[in-house]
Scaffold this motif. Structure first.
Motif, PDB file in Angstrom:
ATOM      1  N   ARG A  38       4.610  17.076  -9.537  1.00 35.31           N
ATOM      2  CA  ARG A  38       4.623  18.483  -9.126  1.00 35.31           C
ATOM      3  C   ARG A  38       3.269  18.921  -8.575  1.00 35.31           C
ATOM      4  NH1 ARG A  38       7.428  18.170 -13.969  1.00 35.31           N
ATOM      5  NH2 ARG A  38       5.625  18.882 -15.171  1.00 35.31           N
ATOM      6  N   TRP A  39       2.358  17.967  -8.441  1.00 39.72           N
ATOM      7  CA  TRP A  39       1.048  18.259  -7.855  1.00 39.72           C
ATOM      8  C   TRP A  39       1.038  17.888  -6.372  1.00 39.72           C
ATOM      9  CZ3 TRP A  39      -4.276  18.151 -10.406  1.00 39.72           C
ATOM     10  CH2 TRP A  39      -4.235  18.763 -11.665  1.00 39.72           C
ATOM     11  N   ASP A  40       0.027  18.376  -5.688  1.00 40.81           N
ATOM     12  CA  ASP A  40      -0.241  17.949  -4.312  1.00 40.81           C
ATOM     13  C   ASP A  40      -1.103  16.684  -4.405  1.00 40.81           C
ATOM     14  OD1 ASP A  40      -0.741  17.689  -1.634  1.00 40.81           O
ATOM     15  OD2 ASP A  40      -2.126  19.392  -1.507  1.00 40.81           O
ATOM     16  N   PHE A  41      -0.436  15.589  -4.754  1.00 46.26           N
ATOM     17  CA  PHE A  41      -1.104  14.331  -5.081  1.00 46.26           C
ATOM     18  C   PHE A  41      -0.853  13.315  -3.974  1.00 46.26           C
ATOM     19  CE2 PHE A  41      -0.700  10.379  -8.032  1.00 46.26           C
ATOM     20  CZ  PHE A  41      -1.947   9.926  -7.631  1.00 46.26           C
ATOM     21  N   ARG A  42      -1.938  12.814  -3.368  1.00 39.17           N
ATOM     22  CA  ARG A  42      -1.822  11.829  -2.300  1.00 39.17           C
ATOM     23  C   ARG A  42      -2.916  10.781  -2.433  1.00 39.17           C
ATOM     24  NH1 ARG A  42       2.154  14.201  -2.168  1.00 39.17           N
ATOM     25  NH2 ARG A  42       3.258  15.195  -0.431  1.00 39.17           N
ATOM     26  N   ILE A  43      -2.590   9.567  -1.985  1.00 39.07           N
ATOM     27  CA  ILE A  43      -3.531   8.454  -1.981  1.00 39.07           C
ATOM     28  C   ILE A  43      -3.643   7.940  -0.548  1.00 39.07           C
ATOM     29  CG2 ILE A  43      -4.032   6.127  -2.859  1.00 39.07           C
ATOM     30  CD1 ILE A  43      -2.127   6.865  -5.240  1.00 39.07           C
ATOM     31  N   LEU A  44      -4.864   7.752  -0.095  1.00 40.23           N
ATOM     32  CA  LEU A  44      -5.114   7.176   1.229  1.00 40.23           C
ATOM     33  C   LEU A  44      -5.562   5.730   1.055  1.00 40.23           C
ATOM     34  CD1 LEU A  44      -5.545   7.413   4.329  1.00 40.23           C
ATOM     35  CD2 LEU A  44      -7.892   8.185   3.818  1.00 40.23           C
ATOM     36  N   GLY A  45      -4.888   4.814   1.742  1.00 41.62           N
ATOM     37  CA  GLY A  45      -5.302   3.420   1.763  1.00 41.62           C
ATOM     38  C   GLY A  45      -5.740   3.047   3.161  1.00 41.62           C
ATOM     39  N   THR A  46      -6.971   2.579   3.314  1.00 43.79           N
ATOM     40  CA  THR A  46      -7.479   2.210   4.640  1.00 43.79           C
ATOM     41  C   THR A  46      -8.023   0.786   4.622  1.00 43.79           C
ATOM     42  OG1 THR A  46      -9.765   2.994   4.289  1.00 43.79           O
ATOM     43  CG2 THR A  46      -8.144   4.598   5.091  1.00 43.79           C
ATOM     44  N   ASP A  47      -7.973   0.158   5.791  1.00 42.75           N
ATOM     45  CA  ASP A  47      -8.556  -1.167   5.953  1.00 42.75           C
ATOM     46  C   ASP A  47      -8.801  -1.393   7.439  1.00 42.75           C
ATOM     47  OD1 ASP A  47      -8.596  -3.766   3.849  1.00 42.75           O
ATOM     48  OD2 ASP A  47      -8.715  -4.289   5.961  1.00 42.75           O
ATOM     49  N   ILE A  48      -9.763  -2.216   7.755  1.00 39.74           N
ATOM     50  CA  ILE A  48     -10.033  -2.547   9.153  1.00 39.74           C
ATOM     51  C   ILE A  48      -9.032  -3.556   9.696  1.00 39.74           C
ATOM     52  CG2 ILE A  48     -11.642  -4.459   8.677  1.00 39.74           C
ATOM     53  CD1 ILE A  48     -13.383  -3.374  10.981  1.00 39.74           C
ATOM     54  N   ASP A  49      -8.394  -4.298   8.798  1.00 40.08           N
ATOM     55  CA  ASP A  49      -7.459  -5.368   9.169  1.00 40.08           C
ATOM     56  C   ASP A  49      -6.049  -4.794   9.281  1.00 40.08           C
ATOM     57  OD1 ASP A  49      -5.737  -7.584   9.246  1.00 40.08           O
ATOM     58  OD2 ASP A  49      -7.034  -8.797   7.972  1.00 40.08           O
ATOM     59  N   THR A  50      -5.531  -4.706  10.505  1.00 40.71           N
ATOM     60  CA  THR A  50      -4.217  -4.105  10.712  1.00 40.71           C
ATOM     61  C   THR A  50      -3.082  -4.994  10.204  1.00 40.71           C
ATOM     62  OG1 THR A  50      -4.233  -5.025  12.966  1.00 40.71           O
ATOM     63  CG2 THR A  50      -4.968  -2.749  12.699  1.00 40.71           C
ATOM     64  N   ALA A  51      -3.314  -6.307  10.131  1.00 41.97           N
ATOM     65  CA  ALA A  51      -2.266  -7.209   9.642  1.00 41.97           C
ATOM     66  C   ALA A  51      -1.984  -6.976   8.168  1.00 41.97           C
ATOM     67  CB  ALA A  51      -2.669  -8.668   9.888  1.00 41.97           C
ATOM     68  N   VAL A  52      -3.031  -6.795   7.364  1.00 41.06           N
ATOM     69  CA  VAL A  52      -2.801  -6.569   5.939  1.00 41.06           C
ATOM     70  C   VAL A  52      -2.233  -5.176   5.691  1.00 41.06           C
ATOM     71  CG1 VAL A  52      -4.535  -8.250   5.185  1.00 41.06           C
ATOM     72  CG2 VAL A  52      -5.210  -5.854   5.485  1.00 41.06           C
ATOM     73  N   LEU A  53      -2.580  -4.214   6.531  1.00 41.59           N
ATOM     74  CA  LEU A  53      -2.011  -2.869   6.384  1.00 41.59           C
ATOM     75  C   LEU A  53      -0.505  -2.882   6.603  1.00 41.59           C
ATOM     76  CD1 LEU A  53      -4.610  -0.530   8.147  1.00 41.59           C
ATOM     77  CD2 LEU A  53      -4.117  -0.685   5.695  1.00 41.59           C
TER      78      LEU A  53
END
Length: 281
Positions: free
Chosen positions: A138-153
């Motif tokens: 019920r929260w405004d809860f978000r996680i950002l995942g970033t990486d320079i490698d587009t294949a693993v993303l």
């Protein structure tokens, strides 16, 4: 051609090191020569080029953005697992428990997994916190995942892993994953909905403004030299929420980027900025 037919001269290695440092901040040591040959040979072969000098010429003079990304993807290392360095997640649970106790229901909570690789880290964060604190739905809860490698993303976004990846977890943690009976486990949709995966080069401008309540950047800075490490850690301090936390790898330290942090646990740092000082400003 066989891989062994490509030799790597000192000049070629120097050009590759210079390029990967310039575009990604990655500092390659001489010990990485074999890795460079192994990972780039198949690209050189696929392009029909005679060797590494010609490959760097191609990247600099006529290669596409996709070619440049392939170069970076090939030279990044992606080692991760669920619940890696468990003490970080224990600390995060304590921190979030305090936030829940002191913030209004439905408040904003933002966590950044920088260098998230194939997604195990941000998914661990989401699954663990939702299990411990169901009210976060019920929260405004978000996680950002970033990486320079587009294949693993791309792999991370699918949220599907071999069942062996959870075999070493406790039964309580293993049940957070959905078994499909085909040798794979899937991240539950509720967890996947929390996480957004985006490509990001840490040495370039960051599009997000924050603030983040917590940032995980573990075993990423070891690939940077000391000046680059200091710059990146310093920028983390600017985008962290007042008194927010930064979690780094077991063999890393903040160096010159640590002025805005205090060490509060094993590889756990807290922003020195206080909410009251920020409000006063």
């Amino acid at each position: 051609m066989e891989q062994g037919e490509f030799s790597l001269s000192e000049r070629e290695f120097s050009r590759i090191k210079t390029r990967v440092y310039k575009v990604a901040g990655i500092s390659l040591s001489d010990a990485k020569r074999t890795l460079v040959v192994s990972r780039l040979s198949k690209i050189v072969r696929a392009l029909g080029l005679p060797g590494f000098d010609a490959y760097v010429d191609y990247l600099e003079q006529g290669g596409s953005a996709g070619d440049g990304q392939d170069f970076i993807n090939a030279l990044t290392t992606n080692l991760t697992r669920f619940y890696r360095e468990d003490h970080h997640f224990e600390h995060l649970r304590t921190y979030v428990r305090e936030l829940i106790a002191n913030r209004p229901r439905g408040s904003r909570l933002r966590i950044w997994s920088a260098g998230c690789s194939t997604g195990q880290e941000p998914y661990t964060i989401g699954a663990d916190l939702l299990d411990a604190f169901p009210e976060l739905k019920r929260w405004d809860f978000r996680i950002l995942g970033t990486d320079i490698d587009t294949a693993v993303l791309a792999k991370a976004a699918r949220g599907i892993y071999p069942e062996s990846e959870v075999s070493g977890l406790t039964p309580a943690r293993a049940r957070l994953f959905e078994r499909r009976g085909d040798g794979s486990v899937h991240m539950p949709q509720a967890v996947r909905d929390l996480v957004a995966f985006k490509p990001l080069n840490l040495i370039e401008p960051w599009p997000m403004k924050g603030p983040f309540d917590a940032i995980f950047c573990r075993n990423v800075a070891i690939y940077f030299d000391k000046p680059t490490q200091g710059q990146v850690f310093g920028r983390f301090g600017q985008i962290l929420a007042p008194e927010g936390f930064l979690y780094i790898g077991h063999s890393e330290n903040l160096g010159s980027g640590g002025e805005g942090f205090r060490l509060v646990g094993k590889t756990i740092y807290q922003s020195k900025r206080s909410a009251s000082r920020r409000e006063a400003a």
